[in-house]
Design a protein around this motif. Sequence first.
Motif, PDB file in Angstrom:
ATOM      1  N   ASP A  70       0.825  -1.204   0.000  1.00 43.42           N
ATOM      2  CA  ASP A  70       0.000   0.000   0.000  1.00 43.42           C
ATOM      3  C   ASP A  70       0.862   1.257   0.000  1.00 43.42           C
ATOM      4  O   ASP A  70       0.589   2.213  -0.739  1.00 43.42           O
ATOM      5  CB  ASP A  70      -0.920  -0.006   1.227  1.00 43.42           C
ATOM      6  N   ARG A  74       0.974   3.994  -3.058  1.00 44.87           N
ATOM      7  CA  ARG A  74       0.634   5.406  -2.833  1.00 44.87           C
ATOM      8  C   ARG A  74       1.805   6.313  -3.199  1.00 44.87           C
ATOM      9  O   ARG A  74       1.619   7.388  -3.783  1.00 44.87           O
ATOM     10  CB  ARG A  74       0.230   5.614  -1.374  1.00 44.87           C
ATOM     11  N   ARG A  77       2.088   6.617  -6.960  1.00 42.90           N
ATOM     12  CA  ARG A  77       1.045   7.446  -7.569  1.00 42.90           C
ATOM     13  C   ARG A  77       1.368   8.936  -7.513  1.00 42.90           C
ATOM     14  O   ARG A  77       0.759   9.725  -8.238  1.00 42.90           O
ATOM     15  CB  ARG A  77      -0.294   7.162  -6.876  1.00 42.90           C
ATOM     16  N   ARG A  85      -2.629  -0.955  -8.340  1.00 41.77           N
ATOM     17  CA  ARG A  85      -2.052  -1.692  -7.211  1.00 41.77           C
ATOM     18  C   ARG A  85      -1.452  -3.010  -7.713  1.00 41.77           C
ATOM     19  O   ARG A  85      -0.397  -3.446  -7.242  1.00 41.77           O
ATOM     20  CB  ARG A  85      -3.130  -1.954  -6.161  1.00 41.77           C
ATOM     21  N   LEU A 136       3.793  10.054   3.412  1.00 37.92           N
ATOM     22  CA  LEU A 136       2.486   9.404   3.508  1.00 37.92           C
ATOM     23  C   LEU A 136       1.700   9.823   4.743  1.00 37.92           C
ATOM     24  O   LEU A 136       0.466   9.908   4.703  1.00 37.92           O
ATOM     25  CB  LEU A 136       2.672   7.884   3.521  1.00 37.92           C
TER      26      LEU A 136
END
Length: 480
Positions: A70, A74, A77, A85, A136
């Motif tokens: 994950d 992220r 992206r 994913r 993040l």
Amino acid sequence: MATATATEQAFASTLAGGRRGRRPAVLAGLLLGVVLATALPAGAEVSYPVRDAALAARVNGAPLHAFALDAAWRLARFKQPQVSRTATLETLIGERLLAAAARKTYGEAALYSGQRVGFVQDVALDDQLAGSLRGLYGKELEQVLLRLPGGSLNGVVTERPALDGAALDGAALDAVFGKAGQLRLELALNEQQQARAKNVVVLRYAMPSGAKGVLSLYDIYRRQNVQGRSQLFARQADFLQQQAMQSLAALFVLDWARSQFGGAAVDDLRGVLADQEAVLALQRLHGIGIDTDSGSALLEQLARQAGAAEIQAYYRQHQEEFVRIERVKARHIRLPDEASAQAVYAELRAGGDFAALARRHSRAADARNGGDLGWIKHEGKPDWLAQLAFAQDKGEVSRPIRAPVGPHDPAYWEIVLVEQRVNGMQAADSEAVRYVASNAVAREKALAQLAALRARVLREARIELNRGVLDQPLQILERS
């Protein structure tokens, strides 16, 4: 809350991505195309038995955590908003397989050779991990920071002997770094100096999780590249404080992440970053992403092993690479200063006859012959005027070029016209051919070796997936 101090600014800088000279602490674009797309049919053993929500996959029996997937997705992206994913997972699996094979086949020393002036690899990874987590979870981390005593990172510091000066008297520094101003060939600590640096406590801390620890002068030292070490050897107290707080900031981020997501999951994200670095190093070792002057021990070895038959085969198949100028027929005009040179050049550009202008203006002995240099052969070590002639296109007047005279010699300018040029081929047995061809053969072999390694690791892999983490069908791993 108090106004942000230099310490807090350093903290923010560390959280935002790390240090001067390092790559940004965000995954630098997925390597999907480079890692897998050119591989032979994968043939990997792919199944879907994983039911544990904490795991995205098992790669040859080793877990790949859903948290790491994950986070990697992220981060990717940020640069590739449309990346899926599933594509991210396939890339992470490919990088994990290649990285493991690279470490086993070549070893860390060969992969990261040539990086001596950079940062220690594990330190760089820790900083990259901390920066990625900050990218993040920046808002969550800022809230935790605000809840510390004083609302700042200083709230986790329980004692700071060196930063307050108590542990850094002149004798202590001399014991670690040697006498101030001493001439040194290398800014490095020997084993005894390292042991002394470990005994110099810079600060003690207690994290919100309850974890306690110490930052020593050695901890700060090993986090530096050459420029940073020079600051420490120069006894720059402000730099020491800044680096101590940056180190503490990274520890703070990692401690928070482990308390939130678990140590194994965070360590797996660190492994993702390490895998990516290993794959990049593997590519550089095989000549991908480096220029022709960059060193690679593997390429050098393969070039030395290139045989005469291989070199001659490359020579026959790529003769356009070995065209050389054998001789040129040229004229020149020598002028005493730039102003007169530019004036003559303007006349030439306006259609003036080169030979006539040479007879009228040139200061060279051949002026009466219209500046005729005759045929200049490409042999031995040509003088600068010959080199200038070889560099000119046929029929084009050169701009005025200042001669490379000595400091006490009168300056002058040359204008050159190449009237004819005869090309030939470099001799098949020349050193130039051997050098170019052997390096080209080495690169071809290196790329073939890398492709074979990609194919092998995929063919031999056992990949167990959690179907729940996929957002589209596999594109690479199940390709037939």
